[in-house]
Design a protein around this motif. Structure first.
Motif, PDB file in Angstrom:
ATOM      1  N   ASP A  17      10.888  -4.483  -0.736  1.00 41.57           N
ATOM      2  CA  ASP A  17      10.920  -5.495  -1.759  1.00 41.57           C
ATOM      3  C   ASP A  17      11.866  -5.276  -3.233  1.00 41.57           C
ATOM      4  O   ASP A  17      11.015  -4.420  -3.575  1.00 41.57           O
ATOM      5  CB  ASP A  17       9.976  -6.807  -1.913  1.00 41.57           C
ATOM      6  CG  ASP A  17      10.068  -7.572  -0.534  1.00 41.57           C
ATOM      7  OD1 ASP A  17      11.246  -7.499   0.185  1.00 41.57           O
ATOM      8  OD2 ASP A  17       8.870  -8.202  -0.483  1.00 41.57           O
ATOM      9  N   ARG A  71      15.540  -8.858   0.166  1.00 43.06           N
ATOM     10  CA  ARG A  71      13.946  -8.705   1.300  1.00 43.06           C
ATOM     11  C   ARG A  71      14.362  -7.416   1.735  1.00 43.06           C
ATOM     12  O   ARG A  71      15.353  -7.145   1.995  1.00 43.06           O
ATOM     13  CB  ARG A  71      13.811 -10.297   1.208  1.00 43.06           C
ATOM     14  CG  ARG A  71      13.349 -11.048   0.902  1.00 43.06           C
ATOM     15  CD  ARG A  71      12.081 -10.910  -0.294  1.00 43.06           C
ATOM     16  NE  ARG A  71      12.388 -11.588  -1.185  1.00 43.06           N
ATOM     17  CZ  ARG A  71      12.611 -11.871  -2.471  1.00 43.06           C
ATOM     18  NH1 ARG A  71      12.901 -10.945  -3.148  1.00 43.06           N
ATOM     19  NH2 ARG A  71      12.170 -12.499  -3.443  1.00 43.06           N
ATOM     20  N   LYS A  72      13.028  -6.298   1.698  1.00 38.50           N
ATOM     21  CA  LYS A  72      13.236  -5.463   2.335  1.00 38.50           C
ATOM     22  C   LYS A  72      13.640  -5.950   3.567  1.00 38.50           C
ATOM     23  O   LYS A  72      13.796  -6.990   5.007  1.00 38.50           O
ATOM     24  CB  LYS A  72      11.891  -5.564   3.637  1.00 38.50           C
ATOM     25  CG  LYS A  72      11.804  -4.094   4.648  1.00 38.50           C
ATOM     26  CD  LYS A  72       9.902  -4.211   4.138  1.00 38.50           C
ATOM     27  CE  LYS A  72       9.668  -2.868   5.064  1.00 38.50           C
ATOM     28  NZ  LYS A  72       8.672  -2.707   5.723  1.00 38.50           N
ATOM     29  N   GLU A 113      15.999 -14.657   4.634  1.00 40.41           N
ATOM     30  CA  GLU A 113      14.899 -13.787   4.722  1.00 40.41           C
ATOM     31  C   GLU A 113      15.577 -12.390   5.485  1.00 40.41           C
ATOM     32  O   GLU A 113      14.855 -12.632   6.928  1.00 40.41           O
ATOM     33  CB  GLU A 113      13.466 -14.280   4.304  1.00 40.41           C
ATOM     34  CG  GLU A 113      13.700 -15.791   3.670  1.00 40.41           C
ATOM     35  CD  GLU A 113      12.725 -16.505   3.898  1.00 40.41           C
ATOM     36  OE1 GLU A 113      12.459 -17.223   3.169  1.00 40.41           O
ATOM     37  OE2 GLU A 113      11.765 -16.011   4.076  1.00 40.41           O
ATOM     38  N   GLY A 114      15.285 -11.405   5.057  1.00 40.12           N
ATOM     39  CA  GLY A 114      15.237  -9.996   5.782  1.00 40.12           C
ATOM     40  C   GLY A 114      16.305 -10.219   6.528  1.00 40.12           C
ATOM     41  O   GLY A 114      16.401  -9.586   7.809  1.00 40.12           O
TER      42      GLY A 114
END
Length: 156
Positions: A17, A71-72, A113-114
């Motif tokens: 992140d 995000r990661k 997300e991600g």
């Protein structure tokens, strides 16, 4: 006398992140760890992969956007310049750093997300009730350092 060109273009996935920090003047500094992987065949015809890790810094509004939406695992396009720095620690040992200073950033892949991670959505239950409100990321923008930006604000 001709000017030099210092231009870097990277497309890769975030290894973690974003790390957000702020200067005393309130300017955002976002640090990303970005992995790029190249694939080639060796002389025997075997596939060889090589992953390079890049430390990317985004300042100001661009840094705030990256910190909020990335995000990661997310795939991202970065355009900027390369900067080499040297730092002498308290132990007297010189340490060298290579940073990519981003001027432009574009989020790629899925919007979740991600977004760069495969199979992430399979583990989540399907929503069948009211549709979820989805917050879209703003378009990529140029870095705006503002008039209050000084070299003294950069912590490296």
């Amino acid at each position: 006398m001709a000017r030099g060109v210092n231009k870097v273009i990277l497309v890769g996935n975030l290894g973690n992140d974003p790390d957000m920090k702020y200067t005393q003047g309130g300017m955002a500094i976002c640090t990303l760890s970005l992995a790029t992987t190249s694939v080639r065949k060796d002389k025997d015809g075997n596939t060889q992969e090589r992953t390079e890790w890049h430390r990317v810094k985004l300042f100001g509004k661009l840094g705030e956007i990256a910190g909020e939406y990335l995000r990661k695992g997310r795939q991202v396009y970065i355009e900027g310049s390369i900067r080499y720095d040297k730092f002498t620690g308290q132990d007297g040992v010189e340490k060298y750093f290579t940073d990519i200073i981003a001027d432009e950033m574009q989020m790629l892949g899925g919007g979740g997300e991600g977004g760069g991670q495969r199979g992430e959505r399979q583990d989540r239950p399907q929503q069948r009730s009211a549709p979820a409100q989805r917050r879209e990321a703003p378009p990529a923008s140029k870095a705006d350092f503002g008039e209050d930006f000084a070299d003294d604000d950069i912590p490296f």
